[in-house]
Design a protein around this motif. Structure first.
Motif: not given
Length: 302
Positions: A2-13, A40-56
């Protein structure tokens, strides 16, 4: 992806991100509003990268099967993470240990332990949720709790870092742990003792039969609604206050077990929560005991 939604700060996954994802489709009460973002992340790395890029500033909530959850009718703001089946793997390790993914169901963990001749995990047969949920809330039944079998667990923190917590770090108390908001338990390592598979299986069958006889398992319900107060049983206090069968809207106190609330048809989350609060009021009026919610209530009222 999924592409990042630049309006919401939700990163790719690598997994899936759904805006307005339904939670009522899978939580046990089958009601309540949607997630602003259901991830719904695919694995731990996917989830980790997603949360690290998600607007705090965006909140994160982990949801398993929703067996201990009231989602309010206005839905849940921010990100709701639901771990898919790829997080449900269970493996047997040396030393009577069972490693379970955060999405593994308690009954499956107990069954794998039984097949491997590992005793002490039978009580998980009576917990209708995931391993991750059990670890987070120190779930318990039939005289045992998660803290009695946990060795360590792996968490993905809100900032995306991955940490392995030993038992002591959870600072467990009754239905509570030190796991911070936004952290997600992705794996748990449990330890039992050597046992006979037939004996273990018989105990699991006993637990299953007792649950079937005493709890409204075939209804749209949640887990235990209220925490047992010190030295007492919540269901007895609810019953003594005359709340058995009490109804508000489409919500009802179970006739079978008074510490369970039911969606008997068309209940809103507001009905269920209002019924719980009315039960608490009546119990306090009758016995002077202030019952505490055990079911987690999340989201916004409409």
């Amino acid at each position: 992806m999924n592409m990042t939604d630049t309006c919401t700060g939700v990163p790719p996954l690598e997994g899936t991100v759904k805006r307005g994802g339904s939670l009522a489709d899978f939580i046990w009460f089958r009601c309540g509003g949607p997630a602003e973002w259901l991830v719904r992340p695919t694995d731990v790395e996917d989830l980790s990268q997603f949360l690290s890029q998600l607007d705090p500033a965006i909140s994160v909530l982990a949801v398993g099967v929703g067996s201990n959850l009231i989602v309010r009718d206005g839905g849940v703001r921010g990100v709701v993470v639901r771990l898919p089946k790829s997080f449900a793997e269970i493996t047997i390790e040396e030393g009577n240990r069972v490693r379970a993914g955060g999405a593994a169901m308690g009954i499956t963990v107990a069954s794998k332990a039984r097949d491997a001749g590992i005793a002490g995990l039978e009580f998980l047969r009576g917990i209708p949720g995931t391993a991750g949920g059990a670890v987070r809330m120190n779930a318990g039944a039939y005289g045992r709790e998660a803290q009695d079998i946990l060795v360590e667990a792996t968490l993905v923190m809100r900032d995306g870092t991955v940490e392995v917590w030993p038992l002591e770090r959870f600072e467990y108390s009754y239905r509570h742990s030190a796991v911070p908001a936004g952290a997600i338990i992705v794996e748990a390592l449990f330890e039992g003792v050597p046992g006979d598979p037939e004996t273990i299986g018989a105990e699991m069958e006993r637990i299953a039969a007792e649950r079937e006889a005493s709890q409204p398992l075939r209804s749209r319900t949640g887990g235990s609604t209220f925490k047992n107060p010190p030295g007492g049983k919540a269901w007895q206090l609810v019953d003594a206050a005359g709340c058995r069968g009490l109804t508000i809207g489409g919500a009802q106190v179970s006739e079978k077990h008074t510490n369970f609330l039911l969606n008997i048809g068309g209940a809103t989350a507001a009905d269920i929560e209002a019924l719980g609060d009315e039960v608490r009021r009546r119990v306090f009026e009758h016995s002077g005991v202030e019952l505490e919610w055990e079911i987690q209530r999340v989201g916004d009222a409409e």
